[in-house]
Design a protein around this motif. Sequence first.
Motif, PDB file in Angstrom:
ATOM      1  N   GLU A 111     -10.714  -4.661  -9.795  1.00  0.00           N
ATOM      2  CA  GLU A 111     -10.845  -6.107  -9.948  1.00  0.00           C
ATOM      3  C   GLU A 111      -9.568  -6.733 -10.501  1.00  0.00           C
ATOM      4  OE1 GLU A 111     -13.265  -8.032  -8.945  1.00  0.00           O
ATOM      5  OE2 GLU A 111     -14.364  -6.314  -8.137  1.00  0.00           O
ATOM      6  N   PHE A 112      -8.811  -5.980 -11.286  1.00  0.00           N
ATOM      7  CA  PHE A 112      -7.570  -6.502 -11.865  1.00  0.00           C
ATOM      8  C   PHE A 112      -6.547  -6.761 -10.754  1.00  0.00           C
ATOM      9  CE2 PHE A 112      -3.552  -6.144 -14.263  1.00  0.00           C
ATOM     10  CZ  PHE A 112      -3.816  -7.027 -15.301  1.00  0.00           C
ATOM     11  N   ILE A 113      -6.410  -5.800  -9.852  1.00  0.00           N
ATOM     12  CA  ILE A 113      -5.490  -5.972  -8.717  1.00  0.00           C
ATOM     13  C   ILE A 113      -5.954  -7.115  -7.838  1.00  0.00           C
ATOM     14  CG2 ILE A 113      -4.574  -4.893  -6.627  1.00  0.00           C
ATOM     15  CD1 ILE A 113      -4.758  -2.201  -8.022  1.00  0.00           C
ATOM     16  N   LYS A 114      -7.245  -7.140  -7.553  1.00  0.00           N
ATOM     17  CA  LYS A 114      -7.795  -8.172  -6.675  1.00  0.00           C
ATOM     18  C   LYS A 114      -7.552  -9.563  -7.255  1.00  0.00           C
ATOM     19  CE  LYS A 114     -11.663  -7.117  -4.811  1.00  0.00           C
ATOM     20  NZ  LYS A 114     -13.115  -6.861  -4.555  1.00  0.00           N
ATOM     21  N   LYS A 115      -7.774  -9.710  -8.548  1.00  0.00           N
ATOM     22  CA  LYS A 115      -7.580 -11.013  -9.176  1.00  0.00           C
ATOM     23  C   LYS A 115      -6.123 -11.452  -9.083  1.00  0.00           C
ATOM     24  CE  LYS A 115      -8.216 -13.494 -13.545  1.00  0.00           C
ATOM     25  NZ  LYS A 115      -8.770 -13.427 -14.914  1.00  0.00           N
ATOM     26  N   GLY A 116      -5.198 -10.526  -9.363  1.00  0.00           N
ATOM     27  CA  GLY A 116      -3.782 -10.856  -9.336  1.00  0.00           C
ATOM     28  C   GLY A 116      -3.307 -11.253  -7.943  1.00  0.00           C
ATOM     29  N   ILE A 117      -3.723 -10.499  -6.937  1.00  0.00           N
ATOM     30  CA  ILE A 117      -3.314 -10.802  -5.561  1.00  0.00           C
ATOM     31  C   ILE A 117      -3.879 -12.139  -5.108  1.00  0.00           C
ATOM     32  CG2 ILE A 117      -3.527 -10.101  -3.158  1.00  0.00           C
ATOM     33  CD1 ILE A 117      -1.495  -8.472  -4.663  1.00  0.00           C
ATOM     34  N   LEU A 118      -5.121 -12.427  -5.463  1.00  0.00           N
ATOM     35  CA  LEU A 118      -5.729 -13.703  -5.082  1.00  0.00           C
ATOM     36  C   LEU A 118      -5.024 -14.875  -5.764  1.00  0.00           C
ATOM     37  CD1 LEU A 118      -9.535 -12.788  -5.071  1.00  0.00           C
ATOM     38  CD2 LEU A 118      -8.012 -13.117  -3.113  1.00  0.00           C
ATOM     39  N   LEU A 119      -4.577 -14.662  -7.008  1.00  0.00           N
ATOM     40  CA  LEU A 119      -3.789 -15.696  -7.677  1.00  0.00           C
ATOM     41  C   LEU A 119      -2.470 -15.925  -6.934  1.00  0.00           C
ATOM     42  CD1 LEU A 119      -4.282 -14.755 -11.447  1.00  0.00           C
ATOM     43  CD2 LEU A 119      -5.138 -16.808 -10.297  1.00  0.00           C
ATOM     44  N   ALA A 120      -1.870 -14.838  -6.478  1.00  0.00           N
ATOM     45  CA  ALA A 120      -0.616 -14.952  -5.719  1.00  0.00           C
ATOM     46  C   ALA A 120      -0.845 -15.682  -4.404  1.00  0.00           C
ATOM     47  CB  ALA A 120      -0.039 -13.562  -5.462  1.00  0.00           C
ATOM     48  N   ILE A 230       2.276  -6.983  -8.316  1.00  0.00           N
ATOM     49  CA  ILE A 230       1.751  -8.246  -7.790  1.00  0.00           C
ATOM     50  C   ILE A 230       2.856  -9.288  -7.664  1.00  0.00           C
ATOM     51  CG2 ILE A 230       0.256 -10.204  -8.356  1.00  0.00           C
ATOM     52  CD1 ILE A 230      -1.665  -8.122  -9.630  1.00  0.00           C
ATOM     53  N   ILE A 231       3.667  -9.408  -8.711  1.00  0.00           N
ATOM     54  CA  ILE A 231       4.761 -10.386  -8.682  1.00  0.00           C
ATOM     55  C   ILE A 231       5.788 -10.007  -7.614  1.00  0.00           C
ATOM     56  CG2 ILE A 231       6.682 -11.341 -10.021  1.00  0.00           C
ATOM     57  CD1 ILE A 231       4.887 -11.185 -12.483  1.00  0.00           C
ATOM     58  N   VAL A 233       5.145  -8.412  -4.795  1.00  0.00           N
ATOM     59  CA  VAL A 233       4.550  -8.759  -3.498  1.00  0.00           C
ATOM     60  C   VAL A 233       4.636 -10.257  -3.263  1.00  0.00           C
ATOM     61  CG1 VAL A 233       2.385  -8.839  -2.198  1.00  0.00           C
ATOM     62  CG2 VAL A 233       3.012  -6.758  -3.437  1.00  0.00           C
ATOM     63  N   GLN A 234       4.306 -11.053  -4.294  1.00  0.00           N
ATOM     64  CA  GLN A 234       4.321 -12.506  -4.146  1.00  0.00           C
ATOM     65  C   GLN A 234       5.720 -13.039  -3.846  1.00  0.00           C
ATOM     66  OE1 GLN A 234       4.106 -14.942  -7.633  1.00  0.00           O
ATOM     67  NE2 GLN A 234       2.644 -16.360  -6.689  1.00  0.00           N
ATOM     68  N   SER A 235       6.738 -12.445  -4.518  1.00  0.00           N
ATOM     69  CA  SER A 235       8.100 -12.948  -4.357  1.00  0.00           C
ATOM     70  C   SER A 235       8.756 -12.469  -3.065  1.00  0.00           C
ATOM     71  CB  SER A 235       8.952 -12.516  -5.558  1.00  0.00           C
ATOM     72  OG  SER A 235       9.031 -11.102  -5.640  1.00  0.00           O
ATOM     73  N   GLY A 236       8.047 -11.616  -2.306  1.00  0.00           N
ATOM     74  CA  GLY A 236       8.579 -11.145  -1.034  1.00  0.00           C
ATOM     75  C   GLY A 236       9.662 -10.097  -1.178  1.00  0.00           C
ATOM     76  N   GLN A 237       9.589  -9.317  -2.253  1.00  0.00           N
ATOM     77  CA  GLN A 237      10.587  -8.273  -2.457  1.00  0.00           C
ATOM     78  C   GLN A 237      10.554  -7.258  -1.319  1.00  0.00           C
ATOM     79  OE1 GLN A 237      10.251  -6.237  -6.187  1.00  0.00           O
ATOM     80  NE2 GLN A 237      11.472  -7.724  -7.307  1.00  0.00           N
ATOM     81  N   ASN A 238      11.714  -6.724  -1.004  1.00  0.00           N
ATOM     82  CA  ASN A 238      11.801  -5.667  -0.009  1.00  0.00           C
ATOM     83  C   ASN A 238      10.915  -4.491  -0.450  1.00  0.00           C
ATOM     84  OD1 ASN A 238      13.085  -2.998   0.939  1.00  0.00           O
ATOM     85  ND2 ASN A 238      13.976  -4.526   2.315  1.00  0.00           N
TER      86      ASN A 238
END
Length: 272
Positions: A111-120, A230-231, A233-238
């Motif tokens: 749930e922690f991962i899911k919450k973070g990704i959904l916020l992103a 999560i950050i 993934v959100q920032s589009g890092q390689n």
Amino acid sequence: MRKRDILTPIGITIGFIMIMLAILSSGGKEGFGNFVDVASIFIVIGGLIGSLLINFKYEQIKLFSSVMKEAFRKNDRKMPELIQLFIRLSEQARKEGLLALENEMEDVEDEFIKKGILLAIDGIEPEVINEIMNAEITAMEERHYKGRVIIEKAGEYAPAWGMIGTLIGLVLMLSSLDDPASLGPNMAVALLTTLYGTVLANLVFLPMASKLENKTDEEIFIKQIIIEGIIGVQSGQNPRILEEKLSAFLVGEELETPSKVTGISGENIHEA
């Protein structure tokens, strides 16, 4: 389903076996009987239960058994697999956009991962995501402490009740000096309560509390890595850069786990 941590029961069992072997080697089977005293057990266990009931609320007392069970469970989350999850999410986000990750979250149990990704996906700023996720870590740490403190207090109270039993035994012994037959049983109460309380504290409660604290620290460490992922993934890092960044957290045998990332070539590391 979480795996059982066999080291905890093995450690407790070895401790008790060593104590029993020491007793048997000194006095044989008859000597072992000298170390069993019902009155001493009542004093230590009864006093310990009474102290915990006074010290904690009913809601906390109900957590005692579940907290004890937690010390016998193993955290089977593997860091390499966690890193590979973020590499896969990063690849998909770069190819299809963050919105494509929403369907992926249906298969994620954490749930922690899911919450973070959904916020992103919702476009929340990285700084805000970091604050929200760290607030959840703080709340988790507080919940774990409230459960663990019961075990810690049990470790503190057990030797104290052993000493109380010793004082009771000494009073009984001194009050019946004219009866030599009662000196032995009263002395047994005086000494065995201290033994019982000390063994319970140092072989059961305090080691368990320490293990639970270590597990909390490990969980916090893992969640901090999740936030980094999560950050990233959100920032589009390689994906390759993100892999190298998260792999820096690996320790011990985890470093020997071969990378399972596919579709990432050395050329891609220079992209965007």
